[in-house]
Design an enzyme around this catalytic site. Sequence first.
Site, PDB file in Angstrom:
ATOM      1  N   ASP A 108       0.819  -1.214   0.000  1.00  0.00           N
ATOM      2  CA  ASP A 108       0.000   0.000   0.000  1.00  0.00           C
ATOM      3  C   ASP A 108       0.856   1.268   0.000  1.00  0.00           C
ATOM      4  OD1 ASP A 108      -2.310   1.465  -0.016  1.00  0.00           O
ATOM      5  OD2 ASP A 108      -2.657   1.302   2.141  1.00  0.00           O
ATOM      6  N   GLY A 109       0.294   2.338  -0.564  1.00  0.00           N
ATOM      7  CA  GLY A 109       0.934   3.655  -0.468  1.00  0.00           C
ATOM      8  C   GLY A 109       1.557   4.149  -1.761  1.00  0.00           C
ATOM      9  N   ASN A 110       1.364   3.408  -2.853  1.00  0.00           N
ATOM     10  CA  ASN A 110       1.946   3.850  -4.130  1.00  0.00           C
ATOM     11  C   ASN A 110       1.402   5.215  -4.548  1.00  0.00           C
ATOM     12  OD1 ASN A 110       3.169   1.390  -4.241  1.00  0.00           O
ATOM     13  ND2 ASN A 110       1.791   0.509  -5.770  1.00  0.00           N
ATOM     14  N   GLY A 111       0.076   5.368  -4.396  1.00  0.00           N
ATOM     15  CA  GLY A 111      -0.570   6.618  -4.817  1.00  0.00           C
ATOM     16  C   GLY A 111      -0.063   7.797  -4.018  1.00  0.00           C
ATOM     17  N   ARG A 112       0.011   7.628  -2.686  1.00  0.00           N
ATOM     18  CA  ARG A 112       0.462   8.731  -1.834  1.00  0.00           C
ATOM     19  C   ARG A 112       1.948   9.026  -2.049  1.00  0.00           C
ATOM     20  NH1 ARG A 112      -1.696   6.123   3.320  1.00  0.00           N
ATOM     21  NH2 ARG A 112      -2.002   4.460   1.799  1.00  0.00           N
ATOM     22  N   LEU A 151      -7.074  -4.692   7.253  1.00  0.00           N
ATOM     23  CA  LEU A 151      -6.770  -5.871   6.416  1.00  0.00           C
ATOM     24  C   LEU A 151      -7.226  -5.709   4.967  1.00  0.00           C
ATOM     25  CD1 LEU A 151      -7.496  -9.316   8.092  1.00  0.00           C
ATOM     26  CD2 LEU A 151      -5.450  -8.593   6.896  1.00  0.00           C
ATOM     27  N   THR A 209     -10.365  -7.474  -5.262  1.00  0.00           N
ATOM     28  CA  THR A 209     -11.660  -7.519  -5.965  1.00  0.00           C
ATOM     29  C   THR A 209     -12.308  -6.129  -5.981  1.00  0.00           C
ATOM     30  OG1 THR A 209     -12.545  -8.330  -3.850  1.00  0.00           O
ATOM     31  CG2 THR A 209     -12.225  -9.967  -5.586  1.00  0.00           C
ATOM     32  N   LEU A 219      11.778 -19.857  -3.167  1.00  0.00           N
ATOM     33  CA  LEU A 219      10.669 -19.031  -2.685  1.00  0.00           C
ATOM     34  C   LEU A 219       9.451 -19.139  -3.605  1.00  0.00           C
ATOM     35  CD1 LEU A 219      10.204 -16.236  -0.734  1.00  0.00           C
ATOM     36  CD2 LEU A 219      10.071 -15.308  -3.024  1.00  0.00           C
ATOM     37  N   HIS A 225       2.753   3.538  -8.858  1.00  0.00           N
ATOM     38  CA  HIS A 225       2.623   2.095  -9.106  1.00  0.00           C
ATOM     39  C   HIS A 225       3.889   1.551  -9.764  1.00  0.00           C
ATOM     40  CE1 HIS A 225      -1.348   1.993  -7.590  1.00  0.00           C
ATOM     41  NE2 HIS A 225      -1.884   2.752  -8.542  1.00  0.00           N
TER      42      HIS A 225
HETATM   43  C1  FPP Z   1      -1.803   0.131  -3.386  1.00  0.00           C
HETATM   44  O1  FPP Z   1      -1.419   1.475  -3.425  1.00  0.00           O
HETATM   45  C2  FPP Z   1      -1.360  -0.543  -4.597  1.00  0.00           C
HETATM   46  C3  FPP Z   1      -2.184  -1.148  -5.485  1.00  0.00           C
HETATM   47  C4  FPP Z   1      -3.637  -1.190  -5.311  1.00  0.00           C
HETATM   48  C5  FPP Z   1      -1.667  -1.774  -6.689  1.00  0.00           C
HETATM   49  C6  FPP Z   1      -0.376  -2.472  -6.507  1.00  0.00           C
HETATM   50  C7  FPP Z   1      -0.063  -3.162  -7.753  1.00  0.00           C
HETATM   51  C8  FPP Z   1       1.031  -3.029  -8.430  1.00  0.00           C
HETATM   52  C9  FPP Z   1       2.110  -2.153  -7.961  1.00  0.00           C
HETATM   53  C10 FPP Z   1       1.216  -3.761  -9.744  1.00  0.00           C
HETATM   54  C11 FPP Z   1       1.226  -5.230  -9.528  1.00  0.00           C
HETATM   55  C12 FPP Z   1       2.370  -5.826 -10.185  1.00  0.00           C
HETATM   56  C13 FPP Z   1       3.008  -6.920  -9.790  1.00  0.00           C
HETATM   57  C14 FPP Z   1       4.199  -7.308 -10.538  1.00  0.00           C
HETATM   58  C15 FPP Z   1       2.598  -7.745  -8.662  1.00  0.00           C
HETATM   59  P1  FPP Z   1      -2.544   2.598  -3.514  1.00  0.00           P
HETATM   60  O2  FPP Z   1      -2.718   2.955  -4.940  1.00  0.00           O
HETATM   61  O3  FPP Z   1      -3.774   2.141  -2.830  1.00  0.00           O
HETATM   62  O4  FPP Z   1      -1.842   3.741  -2.739  1.00  0.00           O
HETATM   63  P2  FPP Z   1      -2.606   4.898  -1.936  1.00  0.00           P
HETATM   64  O5  FPP Z   1      -3.352   4.223  -0.835  1.00  0.00           O
HETATM   65  O6  FPP Z   1      -1.479   5.731  -1.439  1.00  0.00           O
HETATM   66  O7  FPP Z   1      -3.490   5.624  -2.905  1.00  0.00           O
END
Ligand code: FPP
Length: 257
Positions: free
Chosen positions: A33-37, A211, A79, A144, A50
């Site tokens: 989690d946290g890619n967007g932020r 969760l 989902t 793994l 992402h």
């Molecule tokens: C959560 O961050 C991240 C996701 C919902 C997507 C994660 C998926 C990937 C990075 C691609 C998958 C690829 C592989 C190879 C497994 P968020 O967008 O909810 O962040 P935020 O809460 O800060 O907005």
Amino acid sequence: MWKFTTSKNSKLNPDEMVLDADNIPCHVAVIMDGNGRWAEQRRLPRSMGHKAGVENINKIVRGASDIGVKYLTLYAFSTENWQRPNDEVSTIMKLLVEYLRKELNNLHKNNVKVKTIGDISKLPKPCIEVLQESKVKTENNTGLVLNLALNYGGRADILYAFKNVFADYKKGKLNAEDVENLTEKDFSDYTYTAGIPDPDIIIRPSGEQRLSNFLLWQCAYSEFWYSNVMWPDFTVEYLYKAIYDYQNRDRRFGKVK
Ligand code: FPP
């Protein structure tokens, strides 16, 4: 610097951050989690978050594999994530395809076995194809297990298991008495994680402490570990700190010592 020892000759030492090689969690699950932020903090589009998130995966796979973690489950797409804007969904799907196309040979060389949980039949065709190729290519690997949760939800998993039980009942593989006597272990074998032990630890970066529909059936006795760091900044040091903390927990599984 992390050191390793065995439980026979040493106690964990917080100054030295010694990991106990005899108590490495078998199954580590991570909510990435946290890619967007991470992206917003840098005034970048969410897609860049992402991208950075995916670029972080190899380090964690290697770090987990190096210390003998057997299963690493990554929550990549839930989902509920379909409800995000279309362009974000397609970015995530494209990143998944790009990652596997680029890294499959490397994963294979490192003896990693790729698995998935969730209903991947609903993913775009290129995703299904590359996932299939990855699973076939790595199926005999013994290192793994990289278990990608894709179109996965904990509730969907429980429903999937229930429907599988019913399907076996209809086929005559189970009779009414078998269903009445079904054990928790039997039911687990009908979930997406059949054959995979329950997660010992569930890690969630980004500061959220929930969760989010991840491994609901399987998390009964998992240890939870949270951090404020965003997933793209989650280094192997954080992984090892989580495992260090895990090793200091008193897991009683409802019993008394
Ligand atoms: C959560 O961050 C991240 C996701 C919902 C997507 C994660 C998926 C990937 C990075 C691609 C998958 C690829 C592989 C190879 C497994 P968020 O967008 O909810 O962040 P935020 O809460 O800060 O907005």
